[in-house]
Scaffold this motif. Structure first.
Motif, PDB file in Angstrom:
ATOM      1  N   ASP A   7      37.725  50.972  40.021  1.00  0.00           N
ATOM      2  CA  ASP A   7      38.880  50.515  41.226  1.00  0.00           C
ATOM      3  C   ASP A   7      39.177  49.181  41.566  1.00  0.00           C
ATOM      4  OD1 ASP A   7      36.443  49.577  40.619  1.00  0.00           O
ATOM      5  OD2 ASP A   7      35.601  50.593  42.878  1.00  0.00           O
ATOM      6  N   GLN A   8      39.452  47.937  40.232  1.00  0.00           N
ATOM      7  CA  GLN A   8      39.553  47.172  40.317  1.00  0.00           C
ATOM      8  C   GLN A   8      38.814  45.505  41.535  1.00  0.00           C
ATOM      9  OE1 GLN A   8      44.056  47.200  41.536  1.00  0.00           O
ATOM     10  NE2 GLN A   8      44.034  45.796  39.909  1.00  0.00           N
ATOM     11  N   HIS A   9      37.097  46.333  41.905  1.00  0.00           N
ATOM     12  CA  HIS A   9      36.222  45.570  42.599  1.00  0.00           C
ATOM     13  C   HIS A   9      35.403  45.631  41.034  1.00  0.00           C
ATOM     14  CE1 HIS A   9      33.727  44.751  46.156  1.00  0.00           C
ATOM     15  NE2 HIS A   9      33.221  44.929  45.167  1.00  0.00           N
ATOM     16  N   LEU A  10      34.280  44.307  41.946  1.00  0.00           N
ATOM     17  CA  LEU A  10      33.860  43.504  40.645  1.00  0.00           C
ATOM     18  C   LEU A  10      32.486  42.779  41.547  1.00  0.00           C
ATOM     19  CD1 LEU A  10      33.220  42.877  38.195  1.00  0.00           C
ATOM     20  CD2 LEU A  10      34.059  40.401  37.884  1.00  0.00           C
ATOM     21  N   PHE A  11      31.418  43.354  41.473  1.00  0.00           N
ATOM     22  CA  PHE A  11      30.456  42.920  41.482  1.00  0.00           C
ATOM     23  C   PHE A  11      29.927  41.332  40.601  1.00  0.00           C
ATOM     24  CE2 PHE A  11      29.898  46.861  43.035  1.00  0.00           C
ATOM     25  CZ  PHE A  11      29.569  46.396  44.620  1.00  0.00           C
ATOM     26  N   LYS A  12      30.142  40.195  41.400  1.00  0.00           N
ATOM     27  CA  LYS A  12      29.624  38.959  40.852  1.00  0.00           C
ATOM     28  C   LYS A  12      28.106  38.066  41.141  1.00  0.00           C
ATOM     29  CE  LYS A  12      34.481  37.459  40.669  1.00  0.00           C
ATOM     30  NZ  LYS A  12      35.151  36.545  41.037  1.00  0.00           N
ATOM     31  N   ASP A  13      26.226  37.670  40.437  1.00  0.00           N
ATOM     32  CA  ASP A  13      25.826  37.591  40.395  1.00  0.00           C
ATOM     33  C   ASP A  13      25.963  35.916  40.026  1.00  0.00           C
ATOM     34  OD1 ASP A  13      25.400  37.597  37.753  1.00  0.00           O
ATOM     35  OD2 ASP A  13      23.960  38.684  37.981  1.00  0.00           O
ATOM     36  N   CYS A  14      26.611  35.588  39.826  1.00  0.00           N
ATOM     37  CA  CYS A  14      27.022  34.024  39.820  1.00  0.00           C
ATOM     38  C   CYS A  14      25.638  33.757  38.591  1.00  0.00           C
ATOM     39  CB  CYS A  14      26.581  32.976  41.219  1.00  0.00           C
ATOM     40  SG  CYS A  14      28.184  33.553  42.127  1.00  0.00           S
ATOM     41  N   PHE A  15      25.319  34.390  37.396  1.00  0.00           N
ATOM     42  CA  PHE A  15      25.187  33.859  36.574  1.00  0.00           C
ATOM     43  C   PHE A  15      26.451  33.867  35.203  1.00  0.00           C
ATOM     44  CE2 PHE A  15      21.179  34.870  39.056  1.00  0.00           C
ATOM     45  CZ  PHE A  15      20.153  34.022  37.786  1.00  0.00           C
ATOM     46  N   ASP A  61      27.709  26.007  41.864  1.00  0.00           N
ATOM     47  CA  ASP A  61      29.047  25.996  42.499  1.00  0.00           C
ATOM     48  C   ASP A  61      29.383  27.961  42.447  1.00  0.00           C
ATOM     49  OD1 ASP A  61      31.345  25.604  43.364  1.00  0.00           O
ATOM     50  OD2 ASP A  61      32.979  25.376  42.119  1.00  0.00           O
ATOM     51  N   TRP A  62      28.237  28.459  43.585  1.00  0.00           N
ATOM     52  CA  TRP A  62      28.295  29.973  43.030  1.00  0.00           C
ATOM     53  C   TRP A  62      29.785  30.275  44.349  1.00  0.00           C
ATOM     54  CZ3 TRP A  62      28.254  30.965  48.616  1.00  0.00           C
ATOM     55  CH2 TRP A  62      27.865  29.837  49.837  1.00  0.00           C
ATOM     56  N   ALA A  63      30.207  29.089  44.928  1.00  0.00           N
ATOM     57  CA  ALA A  63      31.149  29.861  46.235  1.00  0.00           C
ATOM     58  C   ALA A  63      32.719  29.894  45.813  1.00  0.00           C
ATOM     59  CB  ALA A  63      31.479  29.069  47.238  1.00  0.00           C
ATOM     60  N   ARG A  64      32.366  29.352  44.335  1.00  0.00           N
ATOM     61  CA  ARG A  64      34.301  29.733  43.264  1.00  0.00           C
ATOM     62  C   ARG A  64      34.182  31.203  43.115  1.00  0.00           C
ATOM     63  NH1 ARG A  64      34.416  29.524  38.460  1.00  0.00           N
ATOM     64  NH2 ARG A  64      31.599  29.345  37.106  1.00  0.00           N
ATOM     65  N   PHE A  65      32.809  31.583  43.437  1.00  0.00           N
ATOM     66  CA  PHE A  65      33.090  33.085  42.353  1.00  0.00           C
ATOM     67  C   PHE A  65      33.603  33.933  43.635  1.00  0.00           C
ATOM     68  CE2 PHE A  65      29.994  31.336  40.018  1.00  0.00           C
ATOM     69  CZ  PHE A  65      30.258  31.665  39.037  1.00  0.00           C
ATOM     70  N   ARG A  66      33.873  34.005  44.660  1.00  0.00           N
ATOM     71  CA  ARG A  66      34.119  34.652  45.646  1.00  0.00           C
ATOM     72  C   ARG A  66      36.014  34.760  45.428  1.00  0.00           C
ATOM     73  NH1 ARG A  66      30.649  36.072  49.686  1.00  0.00           N
ATOM     74  NH2 ARG A  66      29.560  34.592  49.930  1.00  0.00           N
ATOM     75  N   ARG A 107      40.160  38.574  38.431  1.00  0.00           N
ATOM     76  CA  ARG A 107      41.244  39.866  37.284  1.00  0.00           C
ATOM     77  C   ARG A 107      40.891  40.773  38.808  1.00  0.00           C
ATOM     78  NH1 ARG A 107      40.363  39.475  31.114  1.00  0.00           N
ATOM     79  NH2 ARG A 107      40.966  36.829  30.640  1.00  0.00           N
ATOM     80  N   GLU A 108      39.762  40.945  39.102  1.00  0.00           N
ATOM     81  CA  GLU A 108      39.404  41.731  40.466  1.00  0.00           C
ATOM     82  C   GLU A 108      40.596  41.753  41.662  1.00  0.00           C
ATOM     83  OE1 GLU A 108      36.394  38.356  41.840  1.00  0.00           O
ATOM     84  OE2 GLU A 108      37.845  39.179  39.673  1.00  0.00           O
ATOM     85  N   ARG A 109      40.896  43.176  41.856  1.00  0.00           N
ATOM     86  CA  ARG A 109      41.277  42.893  43.394  1.00  0.00           C
ATOM     87  C   ARG A 109      40.306  42.627  44.623  1.00  0.00           C
ATOM     88  NH1 ARG A 109      42.270  47.077  47.451  1.00  0.00           N
ATOM     89  NH2 ARG A 109      40.982  48.702  45.801  1.00  0.00           N
TER      90      ARG A 109
END
Length: 330
Positions: A152-160, A168-173, A177-179
């Motif tokens: 579904d082009q969605h991705l969960f990221k925990d910044c690890f 620099d966790w804010a960059r993961f927003r 490659r995900e939508r």
């Protein structure tokens, strides 16, 4: 006048892409085995403590399993480095570790017991841009890894990244490659997080059924201890948070950065977690949706007062926890 309790689907549009805060009630909805007061109490109920282990909890005036394990672990490492003979400390460390491992194994369901509910948990969590999981169990982690196979082009990221937390966790927003994506944080740690003797912190990787055993094997290696806040007063929990770089970063940076809507699922807002309410008070939360089990008006009244006391003049609405579609069998 009683509070109106909505169905989630009727208000969900007002809370999409906000923050979800997941508490122990959500875990209990997945598996009743999570309905216990504390790991410490479970260990005692299972008769897993020796007299020496009981004395440690009494002497340190704590109910935090992780703290006691870490303190004794450090003592064994110091004694070994200084070649101080001390079989007793090492044996007590092994006793504490064994009690923790056996308690977690007793209360935590296997992946196969909850796998049918992961799709509904995934659908609920992907509605939000940020998820704060107060639970140290593996349900949210398993939901994240389930999503890796969903096209579904969605991705969960925990910044690890490669097991290490990227501060620099804010960059993961930013999408890669995900939508769309959801950032996940563990303000009280997780069974999947650990640290070594010099406080290096990492995440234990394993998808699906092998994760829990990988975690227990890691603890058994004597190279790492778990990183989670199991229980205690608000002051004790805050002290534990401040002892960890990851936990303190979530507390100091992530929580105050939140803005817009907040959805609470399965969190009782107890006095032992007032530190989180105080920190949320530094965020720019403007409206809150809080789940309610079985139409409990007394709960609504207490939550409404607590949220307004700590978050200010925010809009608060309630929804029936059963209507959220959380933990429904596929």
């Amino acid at each position: 006048m009683p509070f109106e309790i909505h169905r989630w689907e009727d208000i969900a549009g007002d809370f999409e892409r906000g923050t979800a805060l997941i508490g122990n009630g959500a875990s209990i909805a997945v598996d009743s085995g999570f309905d216990y007061r504390s790991l410490l109490g479970e260990a005692r109920r299972l008769n897993l403590f020796t007299a020496e282990v009981e004395e440690l909890f009494r002497s340190f005036e704590t109910v935090d399993f992780e703290l006691v394990l870490r303190l004794v672990w450090h003592a064994t490492k110091v004694n070994a480095a200084l070649t101080i003979p001390d079989d007793l400390t090492h044996r007590v460390y092994q006793d504490v570790r064994r009690a923790l491992i056996e308690t977690v194994r007793a209360v935590h369901p296997d992946h196969g017991e909850v796998v049918a509910r992961l799709p509904s948990m995934y659908r609920f969590l992907k509605q939000f841009s940020t998820v704060l999981s107060l639970n140290y169990d593996l349900l949210v982690y398993w939901t994240m890894t389930y999503g890796l196979d969903v096209p579904d082009q969605h991705l969960f990221k925990d910044c690890f990244v490669n097991g290490q937390f990227d501060d620099d966790w804010a960059r993961f927003r930013e999408p890669f490659r995900e939508r769309t994506n959801t950032l996940v944080f563990y303000p009280h740690g997780s069974l999947a997080l650990c640290r070594d003797f010099v406080e290096n912190e990492r995440k234990i990787h394993d998808r699906g059924a092998g994760l829990l055993e990988s975690i227990l094997d890691t603890w058994n290696s004597e190279r790492y201890v778990p990183l989670f806040v199991s229980e205690g007063t608000a002051t004790q929990k805050l002290s534990a948070i401040q002892s960890s770089y990851y936990l303190s970063t979530v507390y100091r940076e992530v929580i105050p950065s939140l803005a817009g809507s907040l959805t609470i699922l399965g969190w009782g807002l107890g006095e032992q977690e007032v530190h989180l309410l105080q920190r949320l008070g530094r965020a720019n939360v403007t409206r809150v949706a809080c789940s309610v089990y079985a139409g409990n008006q007394r709960y609504c009244d207490g939550v409404y007062r607590a949220l307004r006391d700590h978050l200010g003049d925010v809009d608060v609405v309630f929804f029936d926890s059963a209507s959220a579609g959380w933990a429904v069998d596929a």
